[in-house]
Every structure is written in structure tokens, then in C-alpha cells.
Design a protein around this motif. Structure first.
Motif, PDB file in Angstrom:
ATOM      1  N   TRP A 119      36.394  -3.892   9.501  1.00 12.22           N
ATOM      2  CA  TRP A 119      37.169  -4.992   8.908  1.00 12.22           C
ATOM      3  C   TRP A 119      36.361  -6.291   8.890  1.00 12.22           C
ATOM      4  CZ3 TRP A 119      42.085  -3.883   7.072  1.00 12.22           C
ATOM      5  CH2 TRP A 119      42.839  -4.961   6.615  1.00 12.22           C
ATOM      6  N   PHE A 127      38.238   6.192   7.077  1.00 15.47           N
ATOM      7  CA  PHE A 127      39.555   6.563   7.606  1.00 15.47           C
ATOM      8  C   PHE A 127      40.354   7.201   6.473  1.00 15.47           C
ATOM      9  CE2 PHE A 127      38.401   2.478   9.840  1.00 15.47           C
ATOM     10  CZ  PHE A 127      37.988   3.083  11.029  1.00 15.47           C
ATOM     11  N   GLN A 157      46.757  -0.575  11.940  1.00 17.04           N
ATOM     12  CA  GLN A 157      46.508   0.602  12.767  1.00 17.04           C
ATOM     13  C   GLN A 157      47.741   0.968  13.576  1.00 17.04           C
ATOM     14  OE1 GLN A 157      43.780   0.352  16.172  1.00 17.04           O
ATOM     15  NE2 GLN A 157      42.927   2.332  15.570  1.00 17.04           N
ATOM     16  N   GLU A 185      39.218   0.784  18.629  1.00 16.07           N
ATOM     17  CA  GLU A 185      39.435  -0.555  18.074  1.00 16.07           C
ATOM     18  C   GLU A 185      38.136  -1.231  17.682  1.00 16.07           C
ATOM     19  OE1 GLU A 185      40.978  -4.823  19.621  1.00 16.07           O
ATOM     20  OE2 GLU A 185      42.426  -3.205  19.811  1.00 16.07           O
ATOM     21  N   PHE A 204      36.560   1.645   3.791  1.00 15.23           N
ATOM     22  CA  PHE A 204      37.636   1.903   4.742  1.00 15.23           C
ATOM     23  C   PHE A 204      38.319   3.237   4.452  1.00 15.23           C
ATOM     24  CE2 PHE A 204      41.490   0.892   7.167  1.00 15.23           C
ATOM     25  CZ  PHE A 204      41.002   0.098   8.184  1.00 15.23           C
ATOM     26  N   GLU A 259      35.451   0.064  16.479  1.00 22.10           N
ATOM     27  CA  GLU A 259      35.010   0.563  15.175  1.00 22.10           C
ATOM     28  C   GLU A 259      35.905   0.016  14.061  1.00 22.10           C
ATOM     29  OE1 GLU A 259      34.049   4.709  12.763  1.00 22.10           O
ATOM     30  OE2 GLU A 259      35.071   4.803  14.707  1.00 22.10           O
ATOM     31  N   LEU A 260      37.210  -0.002  14.308  1.00 23.26           N
ATOM     32  CA  LEU A 260      38.145  -0.555  13.335  1.00 23.26           C
ATOM     33  C   LEU A 260      37.779  -1.989  12.987  1.00 23.26           C
ATOM     34  CD1 LEU A 260      40.885  -0.668  11.766  1.00 23.26           C
ATOM     35  CD2 LEU A 260      41.933  -1.358  13.940  1.00 23.26           C
ATOM     36  N   ALA A 318      44.353  -5.963  10.609  1.00 25.94           N
ATOM     37  CA  ALA A 318      43.769  -4.658  10.922  1.00 25.94           C
ATOM     38  C   ALA A 318      44.483  -4.018  12.105  1.00 25.94           C
ATOM     39  CB  ALA A 318      42.280  -4.809  11.218  1.00 25.94           C
ATOM     40  N   ARG A 319      44.739  -4.809  13.136  1.00 26.80           N
ATOM     41  CA  ARG A 319      45.414  -4.255  14.317  1.00 26.80           C
ATOM     42  C   ARG A 319      46.839  -3.838  13.984  1.00 26.80           C
ATOM     43  NH1 ARG A 319      42.377  -8.543  16.486  1.00 26.80           N
ATOM     44  NH2 ARG A 319      40.816  -7.867  18.009  1.00 26.80           N
ATOM     45  N   LEU A 372      42.711   6.879  11.090  1.00 23.46           N
ATOM     46  CA  LEU A 372      42.908   5.463  11.400  1.00 23.46           C
ATOM     47  C   LEU A 372      43.752   5.289  12.654  1.00 23.46           C
ATOM     48  CD1 LEU A 372      42.671   2.482  10.828  1.00 23.46           C
ATOM     49  CD2 LEU A 372      44.546   2.683   9.182  1.00 23.46           C
ATOM     50  N   ALA A 389      41.485   5.710  15.750  1.00 26.69           N
ATOM     51  CA  ALA A 389      40.124   5.159  15.721  1.00 26.69           C
ATOM     52  C   ALA A 389      39.941   4.155  16.853  1.00 26.69           C
ATOM     53  CB  ALA A 389      39.871   4.483  14.381  1.00 26.69           C
TER      54      ALA A 389
END
Length: 350
Positions: free
Chosen positions: A80, A62, A93, A73, A58, A75-76, A89-90, A68, A71
Motif C-alpha cells: 500500500w 492478493f 484487511q 501486516e 495488489f 507486507e500489506l 489498508a488495515r 489478503l 497476509a
């Protein structure tokens, strides 16, 4: 035993032990507040050994806040995938984006940092103390357990209002010269010595100051009321394969449990015939005979899924519902799949 100046002796014993005995973890090799922030969010409700490879990937992908913040979502969530508790994670970000756009950095101010959406009291205290050396309480389950035993605190740690009591206790004890080592020392002590069951009291650097140890009550504390019994929900999965070897996948809603992740068509029912009716109607297709693939139970924090998965063929692709599509097995790795879906995929040999 405690002396008149026991608090100073306590913090010296704790921080001295931590500096000598701490585990060699990657986030302990940096003072970068953004990277420390990432590690603290990942470590919430997740084992250290699990986090280590995720943290490395991570922070490489990022590497700074801007990467980050903007990025995609998809891919994020792919980065994760497997860590669980995907709302972390959300929220991370979102708060990193807010910090980047407002301050251009992680603000070295507890009040400013703590007001970022998604930053709770624990994350605030951990990042401020570890990255910036600011005396701030970082109270998690490990810290509450340690202090319950040290100070013979009998308040129920499951109640949100009790956290304030422990935050005040930390601020009474914290090493203002090295709050980073103090807070990390408390967490480390709870993780490796002052464990929930069978604490290793004879190895504890602060047992001389521990009320529970001297009274033989270490197994009684902390006081924690039982959680409400989790509700169980049936989930019937019908994995559908078209004549060309593609499989139908659905993307879950953007809000709620496993938001935005992909799964085989699923209906919340224990009746496979009803599930077929629901799913065939949803995607306007004809489902052939179903064959059971796997049964399992998947436990979330507040609920349990009782999953039964079936496989079936379809003569054509019908008209898939919105947020759905047909994918070859080799394309699954592009999708963010929750663990229940991975179990079904494995059972199908895909």
C-alpha cells in the motif's frame, strides 16, 4: 427541460452516455466483487491515475480473499506504500477477513456487507450495485456535486446528515435494470464533466435536466462549508548514521497517524537542540554535530507537519528503543516508509 417523465429520460441519457464514453479502467473489466471492493477502497481520496498500478499489483499479489485476510501486516503496508490514508489498508484487511471467515465470500446482501467493520455506506452501495446489480445508493463527493446541480439541492454537503438526503435522491432516480451503469455513470459524470470548477456543461449528457445549468448557478453549487483551518505541528528529524554506514530507524506506534510505518528518529519540536536531547535519551547514544538536510511542509487531511531534517553521525549504536533498529540504505526498501520519510531519504541521497 424536464418533462413529466424526466426521471426515465435522465437515467437513459446518463447510462447511455456512460456505456459509450466511460474511461477504460481495469476494475471495469471484472465483476469479481472482491476486486471491485479493493478498487473502491483505493479510489477513496486518491486519483484514478495513481490507483491503477496499485490495483494491478495488489490484485495480483492478493488474488483472493484468503490471501489478503491472512497476509502479514508488514507486507500489506508495503504493498500500500505511497497510496496514503493507510488506515484504509488495515480496515480493508480486517473486513475482508471477517467476510471470509463468516461467509466465505463477499456477501451479496447489502445489510450483511454493510455490517462488516470498516465498510461504510458508499462502499456498500458501490460494491453491491457494481458487482451484484443491486439497486443501492453509492454517494460520494462527485455524486453529491452532480445532484446538487441537477436538483438544485442547497443543503451543505459537508454535513454528515446531508448524505441521507442524497441517498434518497439516488434511490428516486436509479436505474433498477442497470444500477451498476447508473452509479458509475454518476461518478464518471462528476469526475470528467460536472467538475468542481468550470464544469463542461456543453458536453454534459444530462444538461437538459439540470436546474443549475438552466439558472446559471452551476458554479454556486454544491454548498459546502469551509473546513476548519488545519493545525501545524513542528517535526524535527535527526537522521543518525553509525560508523559502519547504518542508519537508525524507528517504527511508529500501531495506532494513530502513519501507524506501524518506519521513520528516521523524530521529535515533535521546532528546536533542534531539544530534538537531539529527546532522541539521544530515547536511544541512549551520543549525537555528533548536526547538519541540516532539508525543510518541507507535509499536508495531511487534518494537520500539517513542518519538517526540518538534520543528519548526524554517532560513535556507536547505543541502546535503541523498542521498535527501532539500524539499517543499511539498501535495506530501506524492506521497510514501509511514509512520504515524509521518503523525502528525507531522498535529501540524504540514500
Amino acid at each position: 427541460m424536464k418533462t413529466s417523465d424526466w426521471k426515465q429520460e435522465f437515467r437513459e441519457a446518463l447510462t447511455g452516455w456512460y456505456r459509450e464514453e466511460k474511461r477504460d479502467l481495469p476494475w471495469r473489466h471484472t465483476r469479481n466483487p472482491y476486486h471491485i471492493w479493493i478498487s473502491e477502497v483505493m479510489l477513496q481520496q486518491t486519483r484514478v491515475d495513481t490507483v491503477i498500478p496499485y490495483y494491478a499489483r495488489f490484485t495480483e499479489r492478493f488474488s483472493d480473499m484468503k490471501e489478503l485476510a491472512y497476509a502479514p501486516e508488514e507486507e500489506l503496508m508495503k504493498m500500500w506504500e505511497g497510496l496514503g490514508y493507510y488506515s484504509r489498508a488495515r480496515n480493508l484487511q480486517s473486513s475482508v477477513r471477517e467476510a471470509y471467515e463468516t461467509y466465505g465470500e463477499v456477501p451479496a446482501d447489502p445489510e450483511k456487507f454493510g455490517k462488516l467493520k470498516g465498510v461504510g455506506p458508499y462502499t456498500e452501495g458501490a460494491v453491491m450495485s457494481i458487482a451484484y446489480g443491486i439497486p443501492a445508493p453509492a454517494v460520494d463527493g462527485n455524486v453529491m456535486r452532480v445532484l446538487s446541480r441537477i436538483l438544485l439541492i442547497e443543503e451543505d454537503i459537508a454535513k454528515p446528515k446531508t448524505r441521507r438526503l442524497f441517498e434518497e435522491a439516488v434511490m428516486e432516480l436509479i436505474d433498477r435494470e442497470d444500477p451498476s451503469s447508473f452509479n458509475q455513470g454518476m461518478m464518471e459524470l462528476g469526475a470528467v464533466i460536472c467538475t468542481p470548477r468550470r464544469p463542461k456543461c456543453l458536453l454534459c449528457p444530462v444538461r437538459d435536466f439540470c436546474g443549475a445549468y438552466h439558472e446559471g448557478r452551476e458554479e454556486e453549487l454544491p454548498v459546502k462549508s469551509k473546513k476548519k483551518k488545519q493545525q501545524s505541528f513542528p517535526q524535527t528529524v535527526i537522521a543518525l548514521r553509525d560508523p559502519e554506514g547504518r542508519w537508525l530507524m524507528e517504527q511508529r506506534p500501531e495506532e494513530g497517524l502513519l501507524a506501524g510505518m518506519w521513520q528516521f528518529p523524530t521529535a515533535e519540536t521546532a528546536d533542534p537542540e531539544e530534538a537531539v536531547r529527546i532522541i539521544s535519551g530515547r536511544h541512549r547514544l551520543t549525537v555528533g554535530p548536526i547538519e541540516e538536510a532539508v525543510r518541507f511542509r507535509h499536508v495531511f487531511t487534518h494537520r500539517i507537519w513542518e519538517v526540518t531534517a538534520y543528519a548526524a553521525s554517532v560513535p556507536d549504536r547505543g541502546t535503541p528503543a523498542d521498535r527501532s533498529g539500524w539499517f543499511r540504505p539498501e535495506e530501506f526498501d524492506m521497510l514501509t516508509l511514509p512520504n515524509p520519510t521518503k523525502k528525507v531519504r531522498a535529501a540524504l541521497g540514500l
